[in-house]
Design an enzyme around this catalytic site. Sequence first.
Site, short mmCIF file in Angstrom:
data_model
loop_
_atom_site.label_atom_id
_atom_site.label_comp_id
_atom_site.label_asym_id
_atom_site.label_seq_id
_atom_site.Cartn_x
_atom_site.Cartn_y
_atom_site.Cartn_z
N HIS A 181 -28.85 -14.49 68.95
CA HIS A 181 -27.41 -14.31 69.19
C HIS A 181 -27.06 -12.83 69.34
O HIS A 181 -26.37 -12.43 70.29
CB HIS A 181 -26.60 -14.93 68.05
CG HIS A 181 -25.15 -14.53 68.11
ND1 HIS A 181 -24.27 -15.03 69.05
CD2 HIS A 181 -24.43 -13.65 67.36
CE1 HIS A 181 -23.08 -14.48 68.87
NE2 HIS A 181 -23.15 -13.63 67.86
N HIS A 197 -25.05 -10.49 72.50
CA HIS A 197 -24.25 -9.26 72.48
C HIS A 197 -24.83 -8.10 73.28
O HIS A 197 -24.09 -7.38 73.94
CB HIS A 197 -24.02 -8.82 71.03
CG HIS A 197 -23.00 -9.65 70.31
ND1 HIS A 197 -21.66 -9.57 70.57
CD2 HIS A 197 -23.14 -10.59 69.34
CE1 HIS A 197 -21.00 -10.42 69.80
NE2 HIS A 197 -21.88 -11.06 69.04
N GLU A 237 -16.54 -13.11 71.58
CA GLU A 237 -17.49 -14.15 71.14
C GLU A 237 -17.42 -15.42 72.00
O GLU A 237 -18.44 -15.98 72.36
CB GLU A 237 -17.24 -14.52 69.67
CG GLU A 237 -17.61 -13.45 68.67
CD GLU A 237 -19.12 -13.26 68.48
OE1 GLU A 237 -19.92 -13.96 69.14
OE2 GLU A 237 -19.48 -12.39 67.68
N SER A 263 -25.27 -17.22 74.00
CA SER A 263 -26.50 -17.27 73.19
C SER A 263 -26.74 -18.66 72.64
O SER A 263 -27.66 -18.86 71.86
CB SER A 263 -26.40 -16.27 72.03
OG SER A 263 -25.29 -16.61 71.20
FE LIG Z 1 -21.50 -12.35 67.36
#
Ligand SMILES: [Fe+2]
Length: 304
Positions: free
Chosen positions: A164, A169, A210, A229
Amino acid sequence: MFTEGQLYSPVTTQEDGTVRVHLADTHPGKDDPEYLDRRGTIAAAALAWDRAGGAPVPTIEYTESEHEVWRRVSAELRLLHEQHAHSEYVAGKERLGLPSDHVPQLHEVSERLVPLTGWTYVAAPGLVPLRDFYADLAARTFNSTQYLRHAAEPLYTPEPDIIHEVIGHANQLAVPRFAAIVEAAGQASLRCRTEEAMQFVADVFWFSIEFGVMYEGGDLRAYGAGILSSYGEMQEYGHMEIRDLDLADMGTLNYDITQYQPVLFAARSIDHLEDVVGDFFATVDDDVVARLRREATGRGLVAS
Ligand SMILES: [Fe+2]
């Protein structure tokens, strides 16, 4: 299906110095002693890291099994990104050029990101206090866990693992316009004195950085790290209720971090995202949040 500061497994240090990670009862690794030991070892490396003293970010000797999880998930996500990711994220991912055949070290992620957008990755054992996490964002520094999800369920994780943090990111942070919005969120945290305002910023972040989606060429694409992700989120987001960007709504809507996000907020373009969310992060303070909360109450979005 998780969030910084809320669903990281607690990490404790025993009297004998052993570091333990306490997994939830539903975690796939809960009854696997080898996995639990591994999680403790990786968390211990971050805890022992002398960041203030300028020590290098800890290097983890990943096992073949961990590399295999990374390979498997990278391949699955790549297919989904072709269908669902916003083109800017895909371009950032190509520029960053993360390996798909082995788990990268955080210093390698930094070495690739710095020339693109100036971001650096640092090691976190798990939960980083909200204000510390955001203060680091203001300095283009991203706190990242280093562990991997359990090998028994490679396409699922209840916690933000390195897949993730890095595939979600870092690829996003390789895009200058997204990176600038994330940095602005960090700067916003320094301006917000009340916990209510800080949480409002974190909630807008949740529904943009997010779990943000954006229209592109008539299609709804994802740019949020939590979607990009997650194998499951990418299957689901097209079926969710999609609302226009709306700060009062984003900052006050209740959400369940353990479920797929039933409501998502769509930007019409990156310009639109910058105008609404970027501008919010660039200017928000306690008074702005108080006004937006009054607006949310007046519109019946929250109980008065
Ligand atoms: Fe995050």
